[in-house]
Motif scaffolding. Structure first.
Motif, PDB file in Angstrom:
ATOM      1  N   LEU A 188       0.827  -1.217   0.000  1.00  0.00           N
ATOM      2  CA  LEU A 188       0.000   0.000   0.000  1.00  0.00           C
ATOM      3  C   LEU A 188       0.857   1.262   0.000  1.00  0.00           C
ATOM      4  CD1 LEU A 188      -2.793  -1.046   2.515  1.00  0.00           C
ATOM      5  CD2 LEU A 188      -3.052  -0.719   0.038  1.00  0.00           C
ATOM      6  N   GLN A 189       2.019   1.169   0.610  1.00  0.00           N
ATOM      7  CA  GLN A 189       2.936   2.301   0.694  1.00  0.00           C
ATOM      8  C   GLN A 189       3.351   2.781  -0.704  1.00  0.00           C
ATOM      9  OE1 GLN A 189       6.288   1.223   3.090  1.00  0.00           O
ATOM     10  NE2 GLN A 189       6.956   3.322   3.388  1.00  0.00           N
ATOM     11  N   HIS A 190       3.345   1.874  -1.675  1.00  0.00           N
ATOM     12  CA  HIS A 190       3.743   2.222  -3.035  1.00  0.00           C
ATOM     13  C   HIS A 190       2.578   2.720  -3.887  1.00  0.00           C
ATOM     14  CE1 HIS A 190       7.742   0.762  -2.283  1.00  0.00           C
ATOM     15  NE2 HIS A 190       7.242  -0.362  -1.810  1.00  0.00           N
ATOM     16  N   MET A 191       1.390   2.753  -3.303  1.00  0.00           N
ATOM     17  CA  MET A 191       0.224   3.264  -4.019  1.00  0.00           C
ATOM     18  C   MET A 191      -0.020   4.707  -3.617  1.00  0.00           C
ATOM     19  SD  MET A 191      -2.488   0.191  -3.763  1.00  0.00           S
ATOM     20  CE  MET A 191      -2.114  -1.413  -4.400  1.00  0.00           C
ATOM     21  N   LYS A 192      -0.528   5.464  -4.557  1.00  0.00           N
ATOM     22  CA  LYS A 192      -0.821   6.859  -4.257  1.00  0.00           C
ATOM     23  C   LYS A 192      -2.035   6.912  -3.335  1.00  0.00           C
ATOM     24  CE  LYS A 192      -0.568  11.144  -6.641  1.00  0.00           C
ATOM     25  NZ  LYS A 192      -0.360  11.722  -7.952  1.00  0.00           N
ATOM     26  N   GLY A 193      -1.895   7.561  -2.217  1.00  0.00           N
ATOM     27  CA  GLY A 193      -2.981   7.704  -1.267  1.00  0.00           C
ATOM     28  C   GLY A 193      -3.369   9.160  -1.136  1.00  0.00           C
ATOM     29  N   TYR A 194      -3.384   9.642   0.080  1.00  0.00           N
ATOM     30  CA  TYR A 194      -3.654  11.054   0.320  1.00  0.00           C
ATOM     31  C   TYR A 194      -2.394  11.830  -0.047  1.00  0.00           C
ATOM     32  CZ  TYR A 194      -4.334  15.467   2.635  1.00  0.00           C
ATOM     33  OH  TYR A 194      -4.429  16.799   2.871  1.00  0.00           O
ATOM     34  N   VAL A 195      -2.509  12.719  -0.999  1.00  0.00           N
ATOM     35  CA  VAL A 195      -1.358  13.473  -1.494  1.00  0.00           C
ATOM     36  C   VAL A 195      -1.052  14.619  -0.533  1.00  0.00           C
ATOM     37  CG1 VAL A 195      -0.459  14.874  -3.381  1.00  0.00           C
ATOM     38  CG2 VAL A 195      -1.848  12.849  -3.876  1.00  0.00           C
ATOM     39  N   ILE A 196       0.156  14.573   0.020  1.00  0.00           N
ATOM     40  CA  ILE A 196       0.599  15.624   0.941  1.00  0.00           C
ATOM     41  C   ILE A 196       1.252  16.756   0.150  1.00  0.00           C
ATOM     42  CG2 ILE A 196       2.153  16.148   2.868  1.00  0.00           C
ATOM     43  CD1 ILE A 196       1.706  13.134   3.683  1.00  0.00           C
ATOM     44  N   ASP A 197       2.169  16.377  -0.743  1.00  0.00           N
ATOM     45  CA  ASP A 197       2.782  17.328  -1.669  1.00  0.00           C
ATOM     46  C   ASP A 197       3.239  16.551  -2.896  1.00  0.00           C
ATOM     47  OD1 ASP A 197       5.329  16.186  -1.086  1.00  0.00           O
ATOM     48  OD2 ASP A 197       5.672  17.615   0.526  1.00  0.00           O
TER      49      ASP A 197
END
Length: 139
Positions: free
Chosen positions: A62-71
């Motif tokens: 999951l870490q390699h998937m785009k989640g909540y975009v911080i920047d």
């Protein structure tokens, strides 16, 4: 558990401790034996270790998937604590991929997401919030 590098004898001992599990329910002088099919033993000191061994590969994926975009170079797709998992996304559309992946991963292990105990919600920013440029979708 093999992924953790445990010796074969330890793995076999753990596997043996989960074979032919049963419990007895007693009520008013009568008892009923029940076979336990799939479960991590409640209260067993090994249960958190076994749970983490199962969940760590998923969290890495999951870490390699785009989640909540911080920047532009950072995003956060999952948070885990004890036996809870929170999936994060910036849009409803981007939330579907990690949710489907998590469901598939767990199904392959014979585990199902407890839909009745799950929820989703959307955080809508206002002009005064620090995250006003983003929406947050949590599952």
């Amino acid at each position: 558990m093999r992924r953790l590098g445990l010796p074969k004898v330890v793995l076999e001992s753990i596997m043996h401790s989960y074979k032919d599990l049963s419990t007895t329910i007693e009520n008013s002088g009568s008892s009923t034996d029940i076979s336990l099919m799939i479960a991590v033993k409640q209260g067993d000191p090994l249960s958190p270790i076994i749970f983490n061994a199962i969940m760590d590969p998923l969290l890495e994926q999951l870490q390699h998937m785009k989640g909540y975009v911080i920047d532009d170079s950072h995003s956060l797709s999952a948070l885990a604590f004890a036996d809870d998992l929170i999936l994060l996304a910036t849009t409803k559309d981007t939330a579907q991929r990690p949710l489907r992946h998590t469901d598939s991963y767990l199904n392959n292990l014979g585990v199902r997401i407890a839909a009745a105990k799950s929820t989703s919600f959307e955080i809508r920013p206002n002009r005064d919030s620090w995250y006003s440029a983003h929406q947050v979708f949590v599952w």
